[in-house]
Scaffold this motif. Structure first.
Motif, PDB file in Angstrom:
ATOM      1  N   GLN A  72       0.839  -1.184   0.000  1.00 29.47           N
ATOM      2  CA  GLN A  72       0.000   0.000   0.000  1.00 29.47           C
ATOM      3  C   GLN A  72       0.878   1.238   0.000  1.00 29.47           C
ATOM      4  O   GLN A  72       2.002   1.221   0.499  1.00 29.47           O
ATOM      5  CB  GLN A  72      -0.955   0.029   1.186  1.00 29.47           C
ATOM      6  N   ARG A  73       0.350   2.285  -0.560  1.00 29.56           N
ATOM      7  CA  ARG A  73       1.063   3.544  -0.656  1.00 29.56           C
ATOM      8  C   ARG A  73       0.781   4.367   0.599  1.00 29.56           C
ATOM      9  O   ARG A  73      -0.349   4.411   1.078  1.00 29.56           O
ATOM     10  CB  ARG A  73       0.574   4.275  -1.899  1.00 29.56           C
ATOM     11  N   THR A  74       1.813   5.033   1.098  1.00 27.98           N
ATOM     12  CA  THR A  74       1.644   5.885   2.270  1.00 27.98           C
ATOM     13  C   THR A  74       2.665   7.006   2.211  1.00 27.98           C
ATOM     14  O   THR A  74       3.525   7.034   1.334  1.00 27.98           O
ATOM     15  CB  THR A  74       1.790   5.076   3.580  1.00 27.98           C
ATOM     16  N   THR A  75       2.572   7.916   3.137  1.00 29.87           N
ATOM     17  CA  THR A  75       3.562   8.983   3.232  1.00 29.87           C
ATOM     18  C   THR A  75       4.529   8.652   4.362  1.00 29.87           C
ATOM     19  O   THR A  75       4.221   7.856   5.256  1.00 29.87           O
ATOM     20  CB  THR A  75       2.900  10.338   3.535  1.00 29.87           C
ATOM     21  N   PHE A  76       5.697   9.286   4.316  1.00 30.15           N
ATOM     22  CA  PHE A  76       6.682   9.076   5.377  1.00 30.15           C
ATOM     23  C   PHE A  76       6.106   9.519   6.717  1.00 30.15           C
ATOM     24  O   PHE A  76       6.276   8.843   7.726  1.00 30.15           O
ATOM     25  CB  PHE A  76       7.969   9.853   5.052  1.00 30.15           C
ATOM     26  N   SER A  77       5.388  10.633   6.719  1.00 25.07           N
ATOM     27  CA  SER A  77       4.792  11.132   7.963  1.00 25.07           C
ATOM     28  C   SER A  77       3.839  10.118   8.574  1.00 25.07           C
ATOM     29  O   SER A  77       3.875   9.861   9.767  1.00 25.07           O
ATOM     30  CB  SER A  77       4.043  12.439   7.712  1.00 25.07           C
ATOM     31  N   LYS A  78       2.972   9.557   7.737  1.00 22.04           N
ATOM     32  CA  LYS A  78       2.019   8.568   8.254  1.00 22.04           C
ATOM     33  C   LYS A  78       2.734   7.318   8.764  1.00 22.04           C
ATOM     34  O   LYS A  78       2.298   6.690   9.719  1.00 22.04           O
ATOM     35  CB  LYS A  78       1.001   8.197   7.177  1.00 22.04           C
ATOM     36  N   LEU A  79       3.838   6.973   8.120  1.00 17.57           N
ATOM     37  CA  LEU A  79       4.584   5.788   8.518  1.00 17.57           C
ATOM     38  C   LEU A  79       5.207   5.969   9.903  1.00 17.57           C
ATOM     39  O   LEU A  79       5.113   5.095  10.749  1.00 17.57           O
ATOM     40  CB  LEU A  79       5.664   5.478   7.487  1.00 17.57           C
ATOM     41  N   VAL A  80       5.830   7.114  10.134  1.00 20.13           N
ATOM     42  CA  VAL A  80       6.543   7.307  11.400  1.00 20.13           C
ATOM     43  C   VAL A  80       5.672   7.888  12.510  1.00 20.13           C
ATOM     44  O   VAL A  80       6.020   7.788  13.676  1.00 20.13           O
ATOM     45  CB  VAL A  80       7.815   8.169  11.228  1.00 20.13           C
ATOM     46  N   GLN A  81       4.535   8.491  12.181  1.00 17.81           N
ATOM     47  CA  GLN A  81       3.678   9.080  13.198  1.00 17.81           C
ATOM     48  C   GLN A  81       2.423   8.253  13.454  1.00 17.81           C
ATOM     49  O   GLN A  81       1.567   8.660  14.217  1.00 17.81           O
ATOM     50  CB  GLN A  81       3.265  10.492  12.800  1.00 17.81           C
ATOM     51  N   GLY A  82       2.334   7.113  12.815  1.00 22.62           N
ATOM     52  CA  GLY A  82       1.138   6.293  12.948  1.00 22.62           C
ATOM     53  C   GLY A  82       1.020   5.632  14.306  1.00 22.62           C
ATOM     54  O   GLY A  82       1.933   5.657  15.130  1.00 22.62           O
TER      55      GLY A  82
ATOM     56  N   VAL B 103       9.888  -2.564   3.217  1.00 28.03           N
ATOM     57  CA  VAL B 103       9.214  -3.792   3.623  1.00 28.03           C
ATOM     58  C   VAL B 103       9.187  -3.828   5.144  1.00 28.03           C
ATOM     59  O   VAL B 103      10.219  -3.838   5.802  1.00 28.03           O
ATOM     60  CB  VAL B 103       9.936  -5.046   3.066  1.00 28.03           C
ATOM     61  N   LEU B 104       7.975  -3.834   5.684  1.00 32.75           N
ATOM     62  CA  LEU B 104       7.789  -3.847   7.130  1.00 32.75           C
ATOM     63  C   LEU B 104       6.735  -4.880   7.491  1.00 32.75           C
ATOM     64  O   LEU B 104       5.921  -5.260   6.677  1.00 32.75           O
ATOM     65  CB  LEU B 104       7.300  -2.475   7.612  1.00 32.75           C
ATOM     66  N   ALA B 105       6.771  -5.300   8.731  1.00 33.57           N
ATOM     67  CA  ALA B 105       5.765  -6.228   9.245  1.00 33.57           C
ATOM     68  C   ALA B 105       5.198  -5.622  10.523  1.00 33.57           C
ATOM     69  O   ALA B 105       5.941  -5.019  11.300  1.00 33.57           O
ATOM     70  CB  ALA B 105       6.385  -7.585   9.541  1.00 33.57           C
ATOM     71  N   PRO B 106       3.883  -5.743  10.750  1.00 40.37           N
ATOM     72  CA  PRO B 106       3.321  -5.235  11.998  1.00 40.37           C
ATOM     73  C   PRO B 106       4.032  -5.897  13.180  1.00 40.37           C
ATOM     74  O   PRO B 106       4.340  -7.081  13.157  1.00 40.37           O
ATOM     75  CB  PRO B 106       1.856  -5.649  11.945  1.00 40.37           C
ATOM     76  N   ASP B 107       4.323  -5.115  14.188  1.00 39.14           N
ATOM     77  CA  ASP B 107       5.013  -5.628  15.368  1.00 39.14           C
ATOM     78  C   ASP B 107       4.000  -5.778  16.488  1.00 39.14           C
ATOM     79  O   ASP B 107       3.110  -4.950  16.658  1.00 39.14           O
ATOM     80  CB  ASP B 107       6.123  -4.654  15.784  1.00 39.14           C
ATOM     81  N   ARG B 108       4.164  -6.807  17.255  1.00 39.10           N
ATOM     82  CA  ARG B 108       3.303  -7.016  18.414  1.00 39.10           C
ATOM     83  C   ARG B 108       3.864  -6.220  19.595  1.00 39.10           C
ATOM     84  O   ARG B 108       5.055  -6.259  19.863  1.00 39.10           O
ATOM     85  CB  ARG B 108       3.257  -8.481  18.808  1.00 39.10           C
TER      86      ARG B 108
END
Length: 70
Positions: free
Chosen positions: A4-14, A63-68
């Protein structure tokens, strides 16, 4: 895998936390790459603070994976 497409801001501030999967860790950066990214992000932030329309910055695939959360 779901791309999925996202912005850097959304990635680090999510609200979600992510981890780099083990199979991606062999593709690690050297010392120069994080510095170049920091400089690019700083320049974009300064442009925005000065009221300029910041240029787009293509980060590429991450490439990232959700972390628990434990």
């Amino acid at each position: 895998m779901h791309a999925q497409r996202t912005t850097f801001s959304k990635l680090v501030q999510g609200e979600k936390q992510f981890q780099v999967p083990r199979y991606q860790r062999t593709y690690s950066w050297g010392e120069e790459e994080p510095e170049r990214l920091r400089d690019d992000v700083t320049e974009l932030a300064e442009d925005r603070l000065e009221g300029q329309s910041p240029a787009a910055h293509f980060l590429g695939s991450v490439v990232l994976a959700p972390d628990r959360i434990t």
